[in-house]
Structure formats: structure tokens, C-alpha cells
Design a protein around this motif. Structure first.
Motif, PDB file in Angstrom:
ATOM      1  N   ALA A 111       0.841  -1.198   0.000  1.00  0.00           N
ATOM      2  CA  ALA A 111       0.000   0.000   0.000  1.00  0.00           C
ATOM      3  C   ALA A 111       0.877   1.250   0.000  1.00  0.00           C
ATOM      4  O   ALA A 111       0.648   2.198  -0.765  1.00  0.00           O
ATOM      5  CB  ALA A 111      -0.923  -0.006   1.208  1.00  0.00           C
ATOM      6  N   LEU A 112       1.910   1.250   0.834  1.00  0.00           N
ATOM      7  CA  LEU A 112       2.818   2.391   0.913  1.00  0.00           C
ATOM      8  C   LEU A 112       3.683   2.508  -0.341  1.00  0.00           C
ATOM      9  O   LEU A 112       3.907   3.609  -0.864  1.00  0.00           O
ATOM     10  CB  LEU A 112       3.705   2.264   2.151  1.00  0.00           C
ATOM     11  N   LEU A 113       4.154   1.363  -0.828  1.00  0.00           N
ATOM     12  CA  LEU A 113       5.010   1.342  -2.007  1.00  0.00           C
ATOM     13  C   LEU A 113       4.274   1.922  -3.221  1.00  0.00           C
ATOM     14  O   LEU A 113       4.806   2.776  -3.951  1.00  0.00           O
ATOM     15  CB  LEU A 113       5.455  -0.096  -2.249  1.00  0.00           C
ATOM     16  N   LEU A 142       5.967  -0.488 -11.217  1.00  0.00           N
ATOM     17  CA  LEU A 142       6.779  -1.395 -10.401  1.00  0.00           C
ATOM     18  C   LEU A 142       7.462  -2.453 -11.258  1.00  0.00           C
ATOM     19  O   LEU A 142       8.513  -2.988 -10.869  1.00  0.00           O
ATOM     20  CB  LEU A 142       5.907  -2.081  -9.343  1.00  0.00           C
ATOM     21  N   TRP A 143       6.876  -2.778 -12.393  1.00  0.00           N
ATOM     22  CA  TRP A 143       7.412  -3.820 -13.262  1.00  0.00           C
ATOM     23  C   TRP A 143       8.870  -3.512 -13.629  1.00  0.00           C
ATOM     24  O   TRP A 143       9.197  -2.428 -14.088  1.00  0.00           O
ATOM     25  CB  TRP A 143       6.574  -3.930 -14.531  1.00  0.00           C
ATOM     26  N   GLY A 144       9.735  -4.480 -13.375  1.00  0.00           N
ATOM     27  CA  GLY A 144      11.134  -4.341 -13.727  1.00  0.00           C
ATOM     28  C   GLY A 144      11.978  -3.578 -12.725  1.00  0.00           C
ATOM     29  O   GLY A 144      13.208  -3.510 -12.870  1.00  0.00           O
ATOM     30  N   LYS A 145      11.355  -2.992 -11.703  1.00  0.00           N
ATOM     31  CA  LYS A 145      12.104  -2.264 -10.678  1.00  0.00           C
ATOM     32  C   LYS A 145      12.716  -3.241  -9.681  1.00  0.00           C
ATOM     33  O   LYS A 145      12.259  -4.377  -9.518  1.00  0.00           O
ATOM     34  CB  LYS A 145      11.197  -1.273  -9.953  1.00  0.00           C
ATOM     35  N   THR A 146      13.746  -2.778  -8.992  1.00  0.00           N
ATOM     36  CA  THR A 146      14.431  -3.601  -7.992  1.00  0.00           C
ATOM     37  C   THR A 146      13.915  -3.266  -6.598  1.00  0.00           C
ATOM     38  O   THR A 146      13.978  -2.106  -6.172  1.00  0.00           O
ATOM     39  CB  THR A 146      15.952  -3.384  -8.044  1.00  0.00           C
ATOM     40  N   PHE A 203      13.302   0.545  -4.611  1.00  0.00           N
ATOM     41  CA  PHE A 203      12.463   0.635  -3.418  1.00  0.00           C
ATOM     42  C   PHE A 203      13.148  -0.203  -2.343  1.00  0.00           C
ATOM     43  O   PHE A 203      13.502  -1.360  -2.589  1.00  0.00           O
ATOM     44  CB  PHE A 203      11.060   0.100  -3.671  1.00  0.00           C
ATOM     45  N   LEU A 204      13.330   0.366  -1.166  1.00  0.00           N
ATOM     46  CA  LEU A 204      13.977  -0.337  -0.059  1.00  0.00           C
ATOM     47  C   LEU A 204      12.966  -0.498   1.066  1.00  0.00           C
ATOM     48  O   LEU A 204      12.431   0.482   1.579  1.00  0.00           O
ATOM     49  CB  LEU A 204      15.183   0.464   0.442  1.00  0.00           C
ATOM     50  N   THR A 205      12.676  -1.742   1.448  1.00  0.00           N
ATOM     51  CA  THR A 205      11.729  -1.994   2.524  1.00  0.00           C
ATOM     52  C   THR A 205      12.447  -2.668   3.684  1.00  0.00           C
ATOM     53  O   THR A 205      13.242  -3.590   3.488  1.00  0.00           O
ATOM     54  CB  THR A 205      10.519  -2.820   2.031  1.00  0.00           C
ATOM     55  N   PHE A 231      13.142   4.977  -3.104  1.00  0.00           N
ATOM     56  CA  PHE A 231      12.153   5.212  -2.064  1.00  0.00           C
ATOM     57  C   PHE A 231      12.410   4.244  -0.910  1.00  0.00           C
ATOM     58  O   PHE A 231      12.778   3.086  -1.128  1.00  0.00           O
ATOM     59  CB  PHE A 231      10.738   4.994  -2.594  1.00  0.00           C
ATOM     60  N   LEU A 232      12.177   4.709   0.313  1.00  0.00           N
ATOM     61  CA  LEU A 232      12.413   3.928   1.523  1.00  0.00           C
ATOM     62  C   LEU A 232      11.097   3.686   2.250  1.00  0.00           C
ATOM     63  O   LEU A 232      10.289   4.608   2.415  1.00  0.00           O
ATOM     64  CB  LEU A 232      13.376   4.689   2.438  1.00  0.00           C
TER      65      LEU A 232
END
Length: 330
Positions: A111-113, A142-146, A203-205, A231-232
Motif C-alpha cells: 500500500a505504501l510502495l 513497479l514492473w522491472g524495478k528492484t 524501493f527499499l523496505t 524510495f524507503l
């Protein structure tokens, strides 16, 4: 029932599981007792079980006064508010609910991402204010993102599985796993170093426990290793992240944005993060769904009941049955 065992609940823990305990034990429920430390210290000697969330500080001093205590039930996955070594020395079981809210937290991460990637909070506010700023609110697929995951445990693993459905590449750092660990092989994540995850993640979770090693691990030095477009997201423990460093990093445009569900201090009070448009904040609600809380409360109530009934807890941090101490009449 003659001389029923007594259970003290010092925070907002309710549900069917607690209702079942009321049928067998003497329950004292005060959701604000965690704020009244002298009162808690005065009551604890007479109780066999203590049920908490994350606000009650179960210290060595409190445990030394808990002469009848057999079990602490922590309604949730983290237990950094409990002095586990002290509990173990006193022979007290520390039971918890390690994965009952994991699905809810993993869903909250997405949801946040997605809110970050598609700039949903800003677009919502602008449109409700009469705007129609389509160009301003261009987002990212988001497709293809790390996706970088710090901590591939019960929640991080579930996040990785969901990331695959979005077509994301998944990198992970976990100090306790190897490349052949189940959570690595079954999630499809590529295990790499802490620095490697920071450097490559779009994106770092964060899904780290709070330990002396992880406290403040995400600081200015760590943020400088991230992409300026990254993004964190933090739904783990607020203290693993240095908020002042994050605010400065965001103001300087060194990363693109952040979403925090947990804070260094809760409630946080005033913070420079509160005035930033590229920050999304939620009040530690990642695990607060009706389904998750029913499972969390059921689990902790079951283990408290098991211990008080002479059985071993099923979910515990230290040991499943209480250890008899000198002078105990158990």
C-alpha cells in the motif's frame, strides 16, 4: 474454580481469545496501565500472567517484583519492550505471536510502495482541492524495478513473494540466512550484502528486528549509498532508522521519498518529516487489520492458557514452560 490464576492485561488487547481466558481465569484489564508504572509495579506481584503489546516496559526491575509470574504474552511479533534475559533468569516464559500479522504488514508495505510510486496522497489532496494536475502526478511502474529487502524473515519473505507478482527484481540482505535458506530459495530473492541492497534498490523496505547491531543502522551514511531516485519504506522498528538524518536526506534530494509506519518515538511529536510532501506517515498500523488482530490475540491467549494449564507454549522467545525458582510453590 477455587483460587483461579490471575492474568493482568496492561494494554489494549481484546478479542475472542481474551474472552475465553475470562471463562477460566481472573482477569484484570486496564488498557492504560502501561502509563501508570508505580501502579503496575504494585499489582504485578499477585499475577500469574501478564499480557502486553509494545508499550509496557517489562524491565528487570518489574520482573524482580513479579513473584508469581509464569508467562508474559506479547501480542505482536516484536519483543524489544521486554527484558528477555531477565525474564529467563526469573524462569518466566515469554510468549509472542511471531507471524500472525505478517500478511497484513506485507500488504501494508505494498500500500505504501504503490502510494509512493504513484504519488497518491498528493494527487488526492490536489484533486479534492479543485486541482487537476495530471502532469505533476506522473508516477512509476513497479514492473522491472528492484525491490531491496532488509530482513528476509516472516514478513520480508511474504513481501518478496508479492513483489514477484508485480514483476519486480528482488534483492535481500539478512545476516542470519544463506543462499540455500528456504526463505531465499522459495522467494526467488538474490541474497547480497547490506551495502549491495542499498546501492541497487529502487524501493527499499525494512524488516529488521531492533537489536544493538540494527539500532540506527539506517543513517546518513547509509542513505548516501542509495540511489537518488530510491524510495524507503519502514514497517519494522522505528529505532533502526535515524529520523533526523532521513529528514535531511530528503530535504537535500538525496533519495526520492519515504514511507514510515513506525517511529523512533511513538507517538512522535513534532518532526521535520511532517512538513515534507515526499513522505507518507501512518501511525504503526501495518499489522492492524481485523483479521490479523484476531489471530494475534488468539495466539497469545492460547499460549498464556497453555502455560497456566501446565502445558508448554507453542510460540515463545526463550522456553515453553516456566522454570521453577527457589521458594516457588508451583
Amino acid at each position: 474454580m477455587a483460587n483461579p490464576r490471575k492474568v493482568l492485561i496492561s494494554e489494549d488487547v481484546t478479542g475472542a481469545g481474551i474472552d475465553r481466558l475470562k471463562g477460566k481465569y481472573q482477569i484484570h484489564y486496564d488498557p492504560d496501565l502501561w502509563k501508570k508504572v508505580p501502579e503496575l509495579e504494585g499489582m504485578i506481584p499477585g499475577y500469574d500472567a501478564l499480557i502486553v503489546r509494545n508499550q509496557t516496559k517489562v524491565t528487570a526491575g518489574l520482573l524482580a517484583q513479579a513473584l508469581s509470574l509464569r508467562v508474559i504474552g506479547r501480542a505482536g511479533a516484536g519483543y524489544d519492550n521486554i527484558d528477555v534475559p531477565a525474564a529467563s533468569r526469573e524462569g518466566v516464559v515469554v510468549a509472542f505471536s511471531p507471524e500472525e500479522n505478517a500478511v497484513s504488514v506485507a500488504e501494508h508495505v505494498f500500500a505504501l510502495l504503490l502510494a509512493l510510486a504513484r504519488k497518491i496522497p498528493g494527487a488526492d489532496k490536489s484533486t479534492k482541492g479543485g486541482g487537476w494536475e495530471r502532469k505533476k502526478y506522473h508516477g512509476f511502474e513497479l514492473w522491472g524495478k528492484t525491490l531491496g529487502i532488509l530482513g528476509l524473515g516472516k514478513i520480508g519473505f511474504r513481501v518478496a513473494l508479492r513483489a514477484k507478482a508485480f514483476g519486480m527484481r528482488v534483492l535481500a540482505y539478512d545476516a542470519y540466512l544463506s543462499s540455500t535458506s528456504l526463505h531465499v530459495t522459495e522467494s526467488g530473492a538474490l541474497l547480497t550484502s547490506f551495502e549491495g541492497v542499498l546501492a541497487q534498490a529502487d524501493f527499499l523496505t525494512v524488516h529488521l528486528p531492533l537489536t544493538p547491531e540494527t539500532r540506527g543502522i539506517l543513517n546518513g551514511e547509509a542513505f548516501r549509498k542509495m540511489k537518488k531516485t530510491a524510495f524507503l519504506i519502514n514497517t519494522s522498528r522505528g529505532e533502526v532508522l535515524a529520523e533526523a538524518d532521513l529528514a535531511q536526506t530528503l530535504k537535500q534530494g538525496e533519495i526520492a521519498g519515504a514511507a514510515l509506519d513506525v517511529r523512533e518515538k511513538e507517538p512522535p511529536g513534532e518532526s521535520p518529516l511532517h512538513g515534507l510532501d515526499n513522505v507518507i506517515l501512518t501511525p504503526h498500523t501495518a499489522g492492524l487489520t481485523y483479521e490479523a488482530q484476531e489471530k494475534v490475540v488468539d495466539a497469545v491467549a492460547e499460549d498464556v492458557d497453555r502455560v497456566l494449564s501446565g502445558q508448554a507454549a507453542l510460540r515463545y522467545v526463550n522456553f515453553g514452560t516456566p522454570k521453577k525458582r527457589a521458594g516457588d510453590d508451583w
